[in-house]
Design a protein around this motif. Sequence first.
Motif, PDB file in Angstrom:
ATOM      1  N   ARG A  24       0.825  -1.199   0.000  1.00 34.58           N
ATOM      2  CA  ARG A  24       0.000   0.000   0.000  1.00 34.58           C
ATOM      3  C   ARG A  24       0.866   1.258   0.000  1.00 34.58           C
ATOM      4  O   ARG A  24       1.991   1.275   0.505  1.00 34.58           O
ATOM      5  N   ALA A  25       0.319   2.336  -0.544  1.00 38.21           N
ATOM      6  CA  ALA A  25       1.072   3.592  -0.669  1.00 38.21           C
ATOM      7  C   ALA A  25       1.461   4.159   0.688  1.00 38.21           C
ATOM      8  O   ALA A  25       2.475   4.846   0.832  1.00 38.21           O
ATOM      9  N   SER A  26       0.661   3.865   1.713  1.00 36.23           N
ATOM     10  CA  SER A  26       0.938   4.374   3.059  1.00 36.23           C
ATOM     11  C   SER A  26       2.183   3.749   3.668  1.00 36.23           C
ATOM     12  O   SER A  26       2.761   4.282   4.616  1.00 36.23           O
ATOM     13  N   GLY A  27       2.592   2.590   3.126  1.00 34.87           N
ATOM     14  CA  GLY A  27       3.739   1.884   3.692  1.00 34.87           C
ATOM     15  C   GLY A  27       3.379   0.989   4.856  1.00 34.87           C
ATOM     16  O   GLY A  27       4.226   0.241   5.353  1.00 34.87           O
ATOM     17  N   THR A  28       2.142   1.053   5.315  1.00 34.71           N
ATOM     18  CA  THR A  28       1.687   0.233   6.436  1.00 34.71           C
ATOM     19  C   THR A  28       1.021  -1.032   5.903  1.00 34.71           C
ATOM     20  O   THR A  28       0.096  -0.952   5.094  1.00 34.71           O
ATOM     21  N   PRO A  29       1.460  -2.212   6.327  1.00 35.43           N
ATOM     22  CA  PRO A  29       0.800  -3.448   5.895  1.00 35.43           C
ATOM     23  C   PRO A  29      -0.674  -3.459   6.307  1.00 35.43           C
ATOM     24  O   PRO A  29      -1.034  -2.967   7.368  1.00 35.43           O
ATOM     25  N   VAL A  30      -1.499  -4.026   5.433  1.00 40.80           N
ATOM     26  CA  VAL A  30      -2.947  -4.044   5.659  1.00 40.80           C
ATOM     27  C   VAL A  30      -3.446  -5.485   5.609  1.00 40.80           C
ATOM     28  O   VAL A  30      -3.146  -6.221   4.656  1.00 40.80           O
ATOM     29  N   ILE A  31      -4.190  -5.892   6.624  1.00 42.15           N
ATOM     30  CA  ILE A  31      -4.826  -7.206   6.612  1.00 42.15           C
ATOM     31  C   ILE A  31      -6.055  -7.132   5.717  1.00 42.15           C
ATOM     32  O   ILE A  31      -6.992  -6.388   5.996  1.00 42.15           O
ATOM     33  N   THR A  32      -6.038  -7.880   4.643  1.00 41.88           N
ATOM     34  CA  THR A  32      -7.155  -7.837   3.705  1.00 41.88           C
ATOM     35  C   THR A  32      -8.117  -9.007   3.869  1.00 41.88           C
ATOM     36  O   THR A  32      -9.248  -8.953   3.390  1.00 41.88           O
ATOM     37  N   ASN A  33      -7.674 -10.069   4.536  1.00 38.63           N
ATOM     38  CA  ASN A  33      -8.539 -11.225   4.755  1.00 38.63           C
ATOM     39  C   ASN A  33      -7.977 -12.065   5.889  1.00 38.63           C
ATOM     40  O   ASN A  33      -6.754 -12.152   6.051  1.00 38.63           O
ATOM     41  N   CYS A  34      -8.849 -12.675   6.666  1.00 41.40           N
ATOM     42  CA  CYS A  34      -8.424 -13.572   7.733  1.00 41.40           C
ATOM     43  C   CYS A  34      -9.601 -14.476   8.090  1.00 41.40           C
ATOM     44  O   CYS A  34     -10.633 -14.002   8.565  1.00 41.40           O
ATOM     45  N   ARG A  35      -9.443 -15.779   7.836  1.00 41.71           N
ATOM     46  CA  ARG A  35     -10.528 -16.724   8.079  1.00 41.71           C
ATOM     47  C   ARG A  35      -9.994 -17.962   8.786  1.00 41.71           C
ATOM     48  O   ARG A  35      -8.849 -18.368   8.573  1.00 41.71           O
ATOM     49  N   SER A  36     -10.871 -18.573   9.599  1.00 49.75           N
ATOM     50  CA  SER A  36     -10.492 -19.762  10.359  1.00 49.75           C
ATOM     51  C   SER A  36     -11.520 -20.863  10.192  1.00 49.75           C
ATOM     52  O   SER A  36     -12.696 -20.603   9.925  1.00 49.75           O
ATOM     53  N   ILE A  37     -11.051 -22.112  10.378  1.00 54.70           N
ATOM     54  CA  ILE A  37     -11.934 -23.272  10.364  1.00 54.70           C
ATOM     55  C   ILE A  37     -11.527 -24.231  11.483  1.00 54.70           C
ATOM     56  O   ILE A  37     -10.407 -24.155  11.996  1.00 54.70           O
ATOM     57  N   ALA A  38     -12.426 -25.138  11.822  1.00 52.76           N
ATOM     58  CA  ALA A  38     -12.156 -26.146  12.852  1.00 52.76           C
ATOM     59  C   ALA A  38     -11.536 -27.383  12.212  1.00 52.76           C
ATOM     60  O   ALA A  38     -12.226 -28.349  11.861  1.00 52.76           O
ATOM     61  N   ALA A  39     -10.232 -27.330  11.999  1.00 56.95           N
ATOM     62  CA  ALA A  39      -9.462 -28.471  11.482  1.00 56.95           C
ATOM     63  C   ALA A  39      -8.001 -28.192  11.794  1.00 56.95           C
ATOM     64  O   ALA A  39      -7.549 -27.047  11.663  1.00 56.95           O
ATOM     65  N   GLY A  40      -7.276 -29.216  12.229  1.00 54.96           N
ATOM     66  CA  GLY A  40      -5.876 -28.977  12.586  1.00 54.96           C
ATOM     67  C   GLY A  40      -5.051 -30.243  12.531  1.00 54.96           C
ATOM     68  O   GLY A  40      -5.494 -31.285  12.033  1.00 54.96           O
TER      69      GLY A  40
END
Length: 286
Positions: A24-40
């Motif tokens: 991004r132009a601001s130089g600050t990293p941006v979280i654009t997506n974050c998803r979780s599921i029940a599997a490990g």
Amino acid sequence: MSRLRHACMIGRHRTTVAVIDHGRASGTPVITNCRSIAAGTDQLRSTGWEQGMKKITRLLKKTGTTSVDIVFEPPMTFPVHTVLARDISPEACSAQCRIEAAALFDDPDTYSWELFACNTPAAHSELQKNLILFFHSRTVMQIRKHLRNTVDITSCSHAVAPCIRLSALLDTRLMILECEPEHVFLSISSGGKPDYFGYWPLHDRQDAQYFALHELQNSGTPTGSEIYVSGTLIHEEKDLAEKLEKQSGCRLLPFDPVRLCSLQGKLRRGDTPETQKAVSAALTAF
């Protein structure tokens, strides 16, 4: 210009994919997506491992992931501190790690490892102190085998790795205490390398407080130090952090890479250990 980095943290019971835009132009990293599921990784060890891999594959597709840094929590971890030549070749280093494995295990060929060069100075300048994390190869082999046709796996690291590497983005030492039903560890790192690592496997989750306090009192951590806490037990047992803080004299704070690194973007389930490590892995990928 967008520079997206996808990281997938496969914990014992949950899997999280975090996507961070580093361009991004601001130089600050941006979280654009974050998803979780029940599997490990616990499910990957059972008869339901195929179903677990299908869930993880669907999650990667839903998040638009084509290239990914994998982070995983193996069922068991065996840390070893060793000293190697500072200029050792990759081949000689691997050979030495195999020797260490043969000294520890009856079936050394079934183990893999991850090595971290430590900040702590060795006795001689030509030597380098190292931390080796050994774990059963089966889990990582399953992950690579069943995801390689879906995504390009850029890296595949032990779940401790993001906790250490995140310190490269900070001006101070990063101290993280993790309390899970299966283990307790204290990681102290700076500049992306470990300064200290103490690990205790647990046979009874009730022992977590004892070993966590042992680490806080015996790791050379000064009284009043700020230590970030994470793990299932920290979130499930609300008074655990309060007890440890009172007994140790340290200041215990929730581990939150979003605040630590001043990220932009909101998270779902932002307090889960899997989310924290997925975000940390996506942050340190560049």
